[in-house]
Scaffold this active site. Structure first.
Site, PDB file in Angstrom:
ATOM      1  N   ASN A  87       0.819  -1.213   0.000  1.00 46.71           N
ATOM      2  CA  ASN A  87       0.000   0.000   0.000  1.00 46.71           C
ATOM      3  C   ASN A  87       0.855   1.266   0.000  1.00 46.71           C
ATOM      4  OD1 ASN A  87       0.397  -1.572   2.327  1.00 46.71           O
ATOM      5  ND2 ASN A  87      -0.903  -0.268   3.564  1.00 46.71           N
ATOM      6  N   CYS A 274      -8.157   4.810  -4.220  1.00 45.90           N
ATOM      7  CA  CYS A 274      -7.096   5.380  -5.058  1.00 45.90           C
ATOM      8  C   CYS A 274      -7.333   6.766  -5.667  1.00 45.90           C
ATOM      9  CB  CYS A 274      -6.747   4.400  -6.156  1.00 45.90           C
ATOM     10  SG  CYS A 274      -5.968   2.922  -5.458  1.00 45.90           S
TER      11      CYS A 274
HETATM   12  N1  LIG Z   1      -7.157  -1.379  -4.979  1.00 44.92           N
HETATM   13  C1  LIG Z   1      -7.105  -1.212  -6.274  1.00 44.92           C
HETATM   14  O1  LIG Z   1      -8.086  -1.422  -6.981  1.00 44.92           O
HETATM   15  C2  LIG Z   1      -5.853  -0.756  -6.946  1.00 44.92           C
HETATM   16  C3  LIG Z   1      -4.722  -0.380  -6.216  1.00 44.92           C
HETATM   17  N2  LIG Z   1      -3.579   0.023  -6.859  1.00 44.92           N
HETATM   18  C4  LIG Z   1      -2.368   0.360  -6.093  1.00 44.92           C
HETATM   19  O2  LIG Z   1      -1.792  -0.870  -5.623  1.00 44.92           O
HETATM   20  C5  LIG Z   1      -1.203  -0.683  -4.327  1.00 44.92           C
HETATM   21  C6  LIG Z   1      -1.797  -1.677  -3.347  1.00 44.92           C
HETATM   22  O3  LIG Z   1      -3.169  -1.413  -3.224  1.00 44.92           O
HETATM   23  P1  LIG Z   1      -4.144  -2.454  -2.503  1.00 44.92           P
HETATM   24  O4  LIG Z   1      -3.840  -3.830  -2.981  1.00 44.92           O
HETATM   25  O5  LIG Z   1      -5.510  -1.919  -2.648  1.00 44.92           O
HETATM   26  O6  LIG Z   1      -3.636  -2.306  -0.979  1.00 44.92           O
HETATM   27  P2  LIG Z   1      -3.930  -3.281   0.233  1.00 44.92           P
HETATM   28  O7  LIG Z   1      -3.812  -2.461   1.449  1.00 44.92           O
HETATM   29  O8  LIG Z   1      -5.171  -4.066  -0.008  1.00 44.92           O
HETATM   30  O9  LIG Z   1      -2.706  -4.338   0.193  1.00 44.92           O
HETATM   31  C7  LIG Z   1      -1.395  -4.027   0.480  1.00 44.92           C
HETATM   32  C8  LIG Z   1      -0.792  -5.187   1.280  1.00 44.92           C
HETATM   33  O10 LIG Z   1       0.619  -4.985   1.413  1.00 44.92           O
HETATM   34  C9  LIG Z   1       1.018  -5.532   2.670  1.00 44.92           C
HETATM   35  N3  LIG Z   1       2.334  -4.988   3.040  1.00 44.92           N
HETATM   36  C10 LIG Z   1       2.672  -3.717   3.365  1.00 44.92           C
HETATM   37  N4  LIG Z   1       3.991  -3.615   3.593  1.00 44.92           N
HETATM   38  C11 LIG Z   1       4.513  -4.848   3.400  1.00 44.92           C
HETATM   39  C12 LIG Z   1       5.835  -5.388   3.465  1.00 44.92           C
HETATM   40  N5  LIG Z   1       6.875  -4.600   3.766  1.00 44.92           N
HETATM   41  N6  LIG Z   1       6.004  -6.702   3.222  1.00 44.92           N
HETATM   42  C13 LIG Z   1       4.955  -7.493   2.911  1.00 44.92           C
HETATM   43  N7  LIG Z   1       3.697  -7.046   2.821  1.00 44.92           N
HETATM   44  C14 LIG Z   1       3.470  -5.742   3.058  1.00 44.92           C
HETATM   45  C15 LIG Z   1      -0.104  -5.118   3.602  1.00 44.92           C
HETATM   46  O11 LIG Z   1      -0.118  -5.931   4.768  1.00 44.92           O
HETATM   47  C16 LIG Z   1      -1.337  -5.333   2.702  1.00 44.92           C
HETATM   48  O12 LIG Z   1      -1.900  -6.619   2.862  1.00 44.92           O
HETATM   49  C17 LIG Z   1      -1.428   0.789  -3.979  1.00 44.92           C
HETATM   50  O13 LIG Z   1      -0.297   1.516  -4.368  1.00 44.92           O
HETATM   51  C18 LIG Z   1      -2.612   1.185  -4.848  1.00 44.92           C
HETATM   52  O14 LIG Z   1      -2.599   2.550  -5.165  1.00 44.92           O
HETATM   53  C19 LIG Z   1      -3.488   0.038  -8.221  1.00 44.92           C
HETATM   54  C20 LIG Z   1      -4.566  -0.342  -8.992  1.00 44.92           C
HETATM   55  C21 LIG Z   1      -5.821  -0.775  -8.420  1.00 44.92           C
HETATM   56  O1  LIG Z   2      -5.873   2.595  -9.288  1.00 44.31           O
HETATM   57  C1  LIG Z   2      -6.931   2.123  -8.922  1.00 44.31           C
HETATM   58  O2  LIG Z   2      -7.212   1.863  -7.746  1.00 44.31           O
HETATM   59  C2  LIG Z   2      -8.040   1.861  -9.893  1.00 44.31           C
HETATM   60  O3  LIG Z   2      -9.003   2.927  -9.661  1.00 44.31           O
HETATM   61  C3  LIG Z   2     -10.185   2.832 -10.428  1.00 44.31           C
HETATM   62  O4  LIG Z   2     -10.870   1.628 -10.171  1.00 44.31           O
HETATM   63  P1  LIG Z   2     -11.835   1.462  -8.896  1.00 44.31           P
HETATM   64  O5  LIG Z   2     -11.582   2.559  -7.931  1.00 44.31           O
HETATM   65  O6  LIG Z   2     -11.680   0.071  -8.426  1.00 44.31           O
HETATM   66  O7  LIG Z   2     -13.317   1.585  -9.449  1.00 44.31           O
HETATM   67  P2  LIG Z   2     -14.019   2.555 -10.526  1.00 44.31           P
HETATM   68  O8  LIG Z   2     -14.928   1.736 -11.327  1.00 44.31           O
HETATM   69  O9  LIG Z   2     -13.054   3.397 -11.232  1.00 44.31           O
HETATM   70  O10 LIG Z   2     -14.921   3.478  -9.593  1.00 44.31           O
HETATM   71  C4  LIG Z   2     -14.350   4.437  -8.724  1.00 44.31           C
HETATM   72  C5  LIG Z   2     -15.454   5.280  -8.105  1.00 44.31           C
HETATM   73  O11 LIG Z   2     -16.042   6.129  -9.090  1.00 44.31           O
HETATM   74  C6  LIG Z   2     -17.461   5.945  -9.107  1.00 44.31           C
HETATM   75  N1  LIG Z   2     -17.949   6.156 -10.494  1.00 44.31           N
HETATM   76  C7  LIG Z   2     -17.401   5.460 -11.513  1.00 44.31           C
HETATM   77  C8  LIG Z   2     -17.840   5.667 -12.805  1.00 44.31           C
HETATM   78  C9  LIG Z   2     -18.836   6.609 -13.065  1.00 44.31           C
HETATM   79  O12 LIG Z   2     -19.281   6.854 -14.216  1.00 44.31           O
HETATM   80  N2  LIG Z   2     -19.358   7.298 -12.013  1.00 44.31           N
HETATM   81  C10 LIG Z   2     -18.929   7.101 -10.720  1.00 44.31           C
HETATM   82  O13 LIG Z   2     -19.425   7.766  -9.791  1.00 44.31           O
HETATM   83  C11 LIG Z   2     -17.667   4.538  -8.587  1.00 44.31           C
HETATM   84  O14 LIG Z   2     -18.956   4.349  -8.100  1.00 44.31           O
HETATM   85  C12 LIG Z   2     -16.602   4.460  -7.519  1.00 44.31           C
HETATM   86  O15 LIG Z   2     -17.043   5.052  -6.322  1.00 44.31           O
HETATM   87  C13 LIG Z   2      -9.819   2.858 -11.914  1.00 44.31           C
HETATM   88  O16 LIG Z   2     -11.007   2.702 -12.688  1.00 44.31           O
HETATM   89  C14 LIG Z   2      -8.820   1.740 -12.246  1.00 44.31           C
HETATM   90  O17 LIG Z   2      -8.410   1.878 -13.612  1.00 44.31           O
HETATM   91  C15 LIG Z   2      -7.603   1.862 -11.331  1.00 44.31           C
HETATM   92  O18 LIG Z   2      -6.723   0.785 -11.563  1.00 44.31           O
END
Ligand SMILES: NC(=O)C1=CN([C@@H]2O[C@H](COP(=O)(O)OP(=O)(O)OC[C@H]3O[C@@H](n4cnc5c(N)ncnc54)[C@H](O)[C@@H]3O)[C@@H](O)[C@H]2O)C=CC1
Ligand SMILES: O=C(O)[C@H]1O[C@H](OP(=O)(O)OP(=O)(O)OC[C@H]2O[C@@H](n3ccc(=O)[nH]c3=O)[C@H](O)[C@@H]2O)[C@H](O)[C@@H](O)[C@@H]1O
Length: 461
Positions: A87, A274
């Site tokens: 994270n 994010c």
């Molecule tokens: N959630 C999403 O849909 C998306 C997230 N991202 C990016 O990906 C990254 C991760 O996001 P999430 O998966 O949502 O976070 P998350 O909080 O669900 O998972 C991160 C994990 O990393 C672990 N962690 C932290 N430090 C560690 C270490 N030193 N060694 C081993 N494990 C460790 C934590 O315990 C946690 O389980 C962030 O930078 C976020 O911005 C990118 C695209 C989509």
């Molecule tokens: O970096 C990330 O974490 C990710 O963030 C978003 O994905 P996510 O947050 O999982 O979901 P979205 O579908 O983008 O929705 C984000 C928020 O916008 C809202 N939303 C989305 C679309 C829309 O037309 N209107 C709207 O209010 C959704 O309800 C939600 O609260 C991006 O869509 C991904 O491409 C990216 O990888």
């Protein structure tokens, strides 16, 4: 056999590594995390995150070429390629607090990699990070392993999945972005990572760039998406003031091939872990580079989002005769979007807190979010008067309520028997549709007073 280690078993690390294992049976994938509870959930029948299709993928590979472990050092030591998906939250104190990305987790992962490695590694930034993070990571790695003669190649391979559709997004990505150093060793590392993705992703969808472009593209991507939502939400306010309908405006815009149809749904506001964090990070980077106007431009995207959430609360309170004190209001949906149990930065938190601030009594139902999580998010103290009830179904939430707020677009809210619901509500009965998912005319015929984002206001309201 190539060995991959994924550090961080969260929303990104878990599904991403599972799909690599599924598509590359010849590669051994170890997913490691410092959280014992997360890892034991990944090893159980109840995975730590809800994501359609994820269980099937994990069940197919776990115990074959996919494993989950807390033995971080062992698997990092053995790996050829390390994906880091830890994270990167917004800093809460110190320099850049409230804006800059907190890279503490990343740095500690990098130091641990340096400490346990005895062989060359490709280290991949999967987390979303500020531009030029790879430079800092490179310094940490090389300065801590000088005597071992290890070669590290750092690549930026940001993740674009959305929650709720993560598995589909990973199986069929619109693009995979790989950034690396443009020298022979960097280009070789890019090819090695590309070779993994080409097991299932067509070559022409794999884009390769320099490191800084890949890092910045991820921040730009989320900023553009969030900006579109704030743009349509800003239009929704204007629609309400003028009698235009935002869904009709969206439709008209979507037919312009230069604009396209996606991310034009007006809502109570965007949530998720994010969008806000990444825009704040972008704002901080702009400010650090003296680009005040650019920083201010992106900051407005967040301001409009805050405005949209407070506008919604204001509408609920003013419609209900300027007071919701002691009134039961049903909250349908708490997750930040449908098909996920994730509540990070969900607009429901702000809306609920706003209504509680006006002394409303909330009855909350979400098909996937636990009572524990909701209570934690709303910081409800056990000793205080109980103004919040978390219940197990929509009908129970709505019974005897004065109003209903739809805050997440779960499909099941479309099929509620609204005639039955109406009978059991205090009159006049209000519906506030924060997701524009219900048939307003039908509800009005039943007798509800309806407020839908960006639509003409109910004359009775
Ligand atoms: N959630 C999403 O849909 C998306 C997230 N991202 C990016 O990906 C990254 C991760 O996001 P999430 O998966 O949502 O976070 P998350 O909080 O669900 O998972 C991160 C994990 O990393 C672990 N962690 C932290 N430090 C560690 C270490 N030193 N060694 C081993 N494990 C460790 C934590 O315990 C946690 O389980 C962030 O930078 C976020 O911005 C990118 C695209 C989509
Ligand atoms: O970096 C990330 O974490 C990710 O963030 C978003 O994905 P996510 O947050 O999982 O979901 P979205 O579908 O983008 O929705 C984000 C928020 O916008 C809202 N939303 C989305 C679309 C829309 O037309 N209107 C709207 O209010 C959704 O309800 C939600 O609260 C991006 O869509 C991904 O491409 C990216 O990888």
């Amino acid at each position: 056999m190539v060995k991959i280690c994924g550090i961080g078993a969260g929303y990104v690390g878990g599904p991403t590594m599972a799909v690599i294992a599924l598509k590359c049976p010849s590669i051994e994938v170890a997913v490691v995390d410092i959280s014992e509870s997360r890892i034991s959930a990944w090893n159980s029948n109840k995975l730590p995150i809800y994501e359609p299709g994820l269980e099937e993928v994990v069940n197919q590979c776990r115990g074959k070429n996919l494993l989950f472990s807390t033995d971080v050092e062992k698997h990092v030591h053995e790996a050829d390629i390390i994906f880091v998906s830890v994270n990167t939250p917004t800093k809460v104190k110190g320099l850049g607090a409230g804006k800059a990305a907190d890279l503490t987790y990343w740095e500690s992962a990098a130091r641990m990699i340096a400490h346990v490695s005895n062989s060359d590694k490709i280290v991949i930034e999967k987390s979303t990070v500020p531009v030029r993070t790879a430079e800092a990571i490179g310094k940490i790695l090389t300065h801590n392993t000088k005597t071992k003669g290890i070669n590290y190649q750092i690549l930026s391979n940001p993740e674009f999945l959305s929650e709720g559709t993560a598995i589909q997004d990973l199986l069929n990505p619109d693009r995979v972005l790989i950034g690396g150093n443009q020298d022979p060793q960097g280009l070789d590392a890019i090819q090695k990572l590309k070779a993994i993705y080409t097991h299932w992703v067509p070559q022409d969808r794999i884009i390769t760039t320099n490191l800084w472009s890949a890092e910045l593209s991820k921040l730009a991507d989320n900023a553009f998406l969030a900006q579109r939502i704030s743009s349509i939400n800003a239009m929704s306010a204007l629609c309400e003031a003028t009698g235009a309908e935002v869904s009709q405006v969206s439709l008209a815009l979507s037919k312009n091939t230069k604009i396209g149809p996606k991310f034009l749904n007006a809502s109570v506001g965007f949530g998720g872990s994010c969008f806000q964090k990444d825009i704040l990070n972008l704002v901080y980077i702009c400010e650090s580079n003296g680009l005040t106007e650019v920083a201010n431009y992106w900051r407005e995207v967040i301001k409009v989002n805050e405005y949209q959430k407070s506008r919604f609360v204001h509408r609920v309170v003013t419609s209900m005769f300027n007071t919701v004190s002691g009134k039961k209001i049903a909250i349908l949906g708490f997750a930040f979007k449908k098909d996920t149990s994730d509540t990070r930065k969900t607009p429901a938190i702000d809306v609920c807190k706003g209504l509680l601030g006006d002394d409303a009594c909330l009855s909350i139902y979400d098909p996937r979010v636990t009572q524990n999580q909701i209570e934690k998010d709303l910081s409800i103290s056990c000793s205080g008067v109980k103004h919040v009830n978390v219940v197990g179904d929509a009908y129970e939430a709505i019974r005897d309520a004065h109003g209903v707020c739809i805050l997440t677009e779960w499909d099941e809210f479309k099929t509620i028997d609204y005639e039955r619901v109406y009978e059991n509500m205090v009159k006049p009965a209000f519906v506030f549709d924060g997701r524009n998912m219900l048939d307003v005319d039908k509800l009005r015929k039943i007798g509800f007073i309806v407020y839908s984002i960006g639509k003409p206001l109910d004359q009775c309201g």
